[in-house]
Each structure stands twice: as C-alpha cells, then as structure tokens.
Design a protein around this motif. Structure first.
Motif, mmCIF file in Angstrom:
data_model
loop_
_atom_site.group_PDB
_atom_site.id
_atom_site.type_symbol
_atom_site.label_atom_id
_atom_site.label_comp_id
_atom_site.label_asym_id
_atom_site.label_seq_id
_atom_site.Cartn_x
_atom_site.Cartn_y
_atom_site.Cartn_z
ATOM 1 N N LEU A 1 25.698 -26.621 -40.780
ATOM 2 C CA LEU A 1 24.608 -25.987 -40.028
ATOM 3 C C LEU A 1 23.311 -26.782 -40.104
ATOM 4 C CD1 LEU A 1 25.232 -22.266 -41.079
ATOM 5 C CD2 LEU A 1 25.952 -23.434 -38.978
ATOM 6 N N LEU A 2 23.404 -28.028 -40.612
ATOM 7 C CA LEU A 2 22.213 -28.860 -40.763
ATOM 8 C C LEU A 2 22.233 -30.061 -39.823
ATOM 9 C CD1 LEU A 2 21.956 -28.944 -44.666
ATOM 10 C CD2 LEU A 2 20.718 -27.460 -43.089
ATOM 11 N N ASP A 3 21.051 -30.453 -39.395
ATOM 12 C CA ASP A 3 20.849 -31.632 -38.554
ATOM 13 C C ASP A 3 19.804 -32.520 -39.207
ATOM 14 O OD1 ASP A 3 22.489 -30.664 -36.461
ATOM 15 O OD2 ASP A 3 20.792 -29.644 -35.496
ATOM 16 N N ALA A 4 19.756 -33.756 -38.746
ATOM 17 C CA ALA A 4 18.667 -34.661 -39.109
ATOM 18 C C ALA A 4 17.755 -34.745 -37.891
ATOM 19 C CB ALA A 4 19.204 -36.033 -39.470
ATOM 20 N N ALA A 5 16.570 -34.197 -38.019
ATOM 21 C CA ALA A 5 15.603 -34.199 -36.921
ATOM 22 C C ALA A 5 14.682 -35.399 -37.059
ATOM 23 C CB ALA A 5 14.783 -32.915 -36.942
ATOM 24 N N HIS A 6 14.445 -36.084 -35.950
ATOM 25 C CA HIS A 6 13.473 -37.176 -35.949
ATOM 26 C C HIS A 6 12.067 -36.579 -35.917
ATOM 27 C CE1 HIS A 6 16.924 -39.534 -34.534
ATOM 28 N NE2 HIS A 6 16.260 -40.589 -34.972
ATOM 29 N N ILE A 7 11.178 -37.107 -36.725
ATOM 30 C CA ILE A 7 9.778 -36.700 -36.656
ATOM 31 C C ILE A 7 9.189 -37.292 -35.384
ATOM 32 C CG2 ILE A 7 7.518 -36.858 -37.760
ATOM 33 C CD1 ILE A 7 9.105 -37.043 -40.473
ATOM 34 N N VAL A 8 9.270 -38.602 -35.264
ATOM 35 C CA VAL A 8 8.905 -39.281 -34.014
ATOM 36 C C VAL A 8 10.227 -39.599 -33.319
ATOM 37 C CG1 VAL A 8 7.851 -41.343 -33.014
ATOM 38 C CG2 VAL A 8 6.780 -40.229 -34.977
ATOM 39 N N PRO A 9 10.400 -39.165 -32.074
ATOM 40 C CA PRO A 9 11.686 -39.348 -31.394
ATOM 41 C C PRO A 9 12.123 -40.805 -31.335
ATOM 42 C CG PRO A 9 10.136 -38.123 -30.005
ATOM 43 C CD PRO A 9 9.388 -38.567 -31.214
ATOM 44 N N ASP A 10 13.427 -41.015 -31.305
ATOM 45 C CA ASP A 10 13.931 -42.393 -31.282
ATOM 46 C C ASP A 10 13.630 -43.105 -29.968
ATOM 47 O OD1 ASP A 10 15.795 -41.000 -29.807
ATOM 48 O OD2 ASP A 10 17.506 -41.588 -31.019
ATOM 49 N N SER A 11 13.158 -42.384 -28.960
ATOM 50 C CA SER A 11 12.736 -43.027 -27.708
ATOM 51 C C SER A 11 11.383 -43.715 -27.872
ATOM 52 C CB SER A 11 12.673 -41.995 -26.580
ATOM 53 O OG SER A 11 11.784 -40.946 -26.921
ATOM 54 N N ASP A 12 10.623 -43.345 -28.896
ATOM 55 C CA ASP A 12 9.328 -43.953 -29.207
ATOM 56 C C ASP A 12 9.573 -45.205 -30.043
ATOM 57 O OD1 ASP A 12 6.899 -44.416 -30.970
ATOM 58 O OD2 ASP A 12 6.139 -42.691 -29.870
#
Length: 192
Positions: free
Chosen positions: A92-103
């Motif tokens: 139920l866990l994800d790794a969320a990007h603080i700054v998106p990988d598109s940046d």
C-alpha cells in the motif's frame, strides 16, 4: 526468450525488471546489451539507434528501470512505512517524487522522494497535502473545513501539523530546497 533482470539497489535488496531481452553480445568487453522492450529485439544494430529510437529507449529506461529502483530505494530508506501516517504495509506504499521527474531537478534520488501510502500519495499529487521544508504536514484549508466520512477526518485532517517520519540516514532525508519548491506550488494553487 524473455528474462528477469535483478538490479541490486542496496545490499540484499534487488528490484526485479521483467521482461528483458539480450539483444547483443560483446565478448571482447565482457558485457552484453539488454533490451527493455520486445521491439528492440528486431533492430539490426541495437548499439546504433536512430534519434527517435534513442528517445523511446530513454523514456522506456526511465519508466522500466528508474521508477522501480526509485521506489525500492525510497521504501528501504523509510523502513517500509508511510512518512505521514506510518502505515507499514509495503503493498500500500508508493515512492512519491517531491519534484516531479519531468522537472530537470526531479532526479530519482531518495532525497527527492517520500514514502507515502496510496491515499497520502494521491493527496500529495493533487496538492491536497503538502510537506513543509521543516517536515510538517499541511492539509489544504478547504479539506480541513470539509465534513465527510472517517477517511477524510482520520486519514487527512488529523495529519495536519504532524511531523513526517524521515529516514535515519541524513543523506536520505527529503531535501529542504526541494520541499520548499513543492510547498510553494501547494500554496500558490491553494490561494488561487
């Protein structure tokens, strides 16, 4: 034949990537070339890709290699628990990007990531939840004023003002400048 690639992230922790295909052999260099997509099996010179093929390969590598490895490294750093609510169920866990990988600053590094449960990740991505550079959880004011069921009350509203759990290793902790940048976006969106 399709194969599974086990990529070592940290000692005794591997990220499986499947399917992959061996498409070229370089015995003189004691290495071989792996394709992350079945389509690359049919390219005559996989070491010499055209510009569109290279762009596709880079996008595919980011999706197939970097994202699973990023998730593994972030969850290991956070000891497989949500930084906001401490839920410890890895599925139920994800790794969320603080700054998106598109940046351009959105590198797949642990200090640009937060281990979040599915609800907190979705709330984070939709700017309903934010984390300050001082590691404090903030919930959007309109959500704090809303009356709904127990998930909103206990899952989000009660998290407002709470300190997140950070990794033990300093170098793995969320980078304050990245959090500040993301928090500015949260405040700007919420004030408009």
């Amino acid at each position: 034949m399709p194969m599974i690639l086990f990529r070592k992230e940290v000692p005794n922790i591997y990220t499986p990537i499947a399917p992959v295909y061996v498409v070229d052999d370089e015995p003189e260099n004691r290495q071989f070339l792996i394709a992350l997509d079945e389509a690359f099996r049919f390219i005559p010179a996989p070491g010499n890709l055209t510009a569109p093929q290279r762009a596709y390969a880079l996008r595919l590598a980011k999706q197939r290699l970097h994202q699973p490895a990023f998730r593994t490294r972030v969850l290991v750093a956070y000891e497989t628990q949500c930084a906001v609510c401490n839920l410890k169920h890895g599925a139920l866990l994800d790794a969320a990007h603080i700054v998106p990988d598109s940046d351009e600053r959105g590198l797949p590094t642990v200090n640009n990531g937060l281990a979040l449960c599915k609800i907190h990740h979705a709330a984070y991505d939709h700017n309903m939840l934010a984390v300050t550079p001082d590691y404090e959880v903030r919930i959007a004011l309109d959500l704090l004023e809303e009356i709904d069921g127990p998930m909103l009350k206990h899952g989000l509203q009660e998290m407002h003002g709470r300190q997140i759990t950070v990794p033990r290793r300093r170098g793995d902790r969320p980078h304050p400048e990245l959090l500040a940048s993301r928090f500015e976006r949260f405040e700007a969106q919420r004030s408009s």
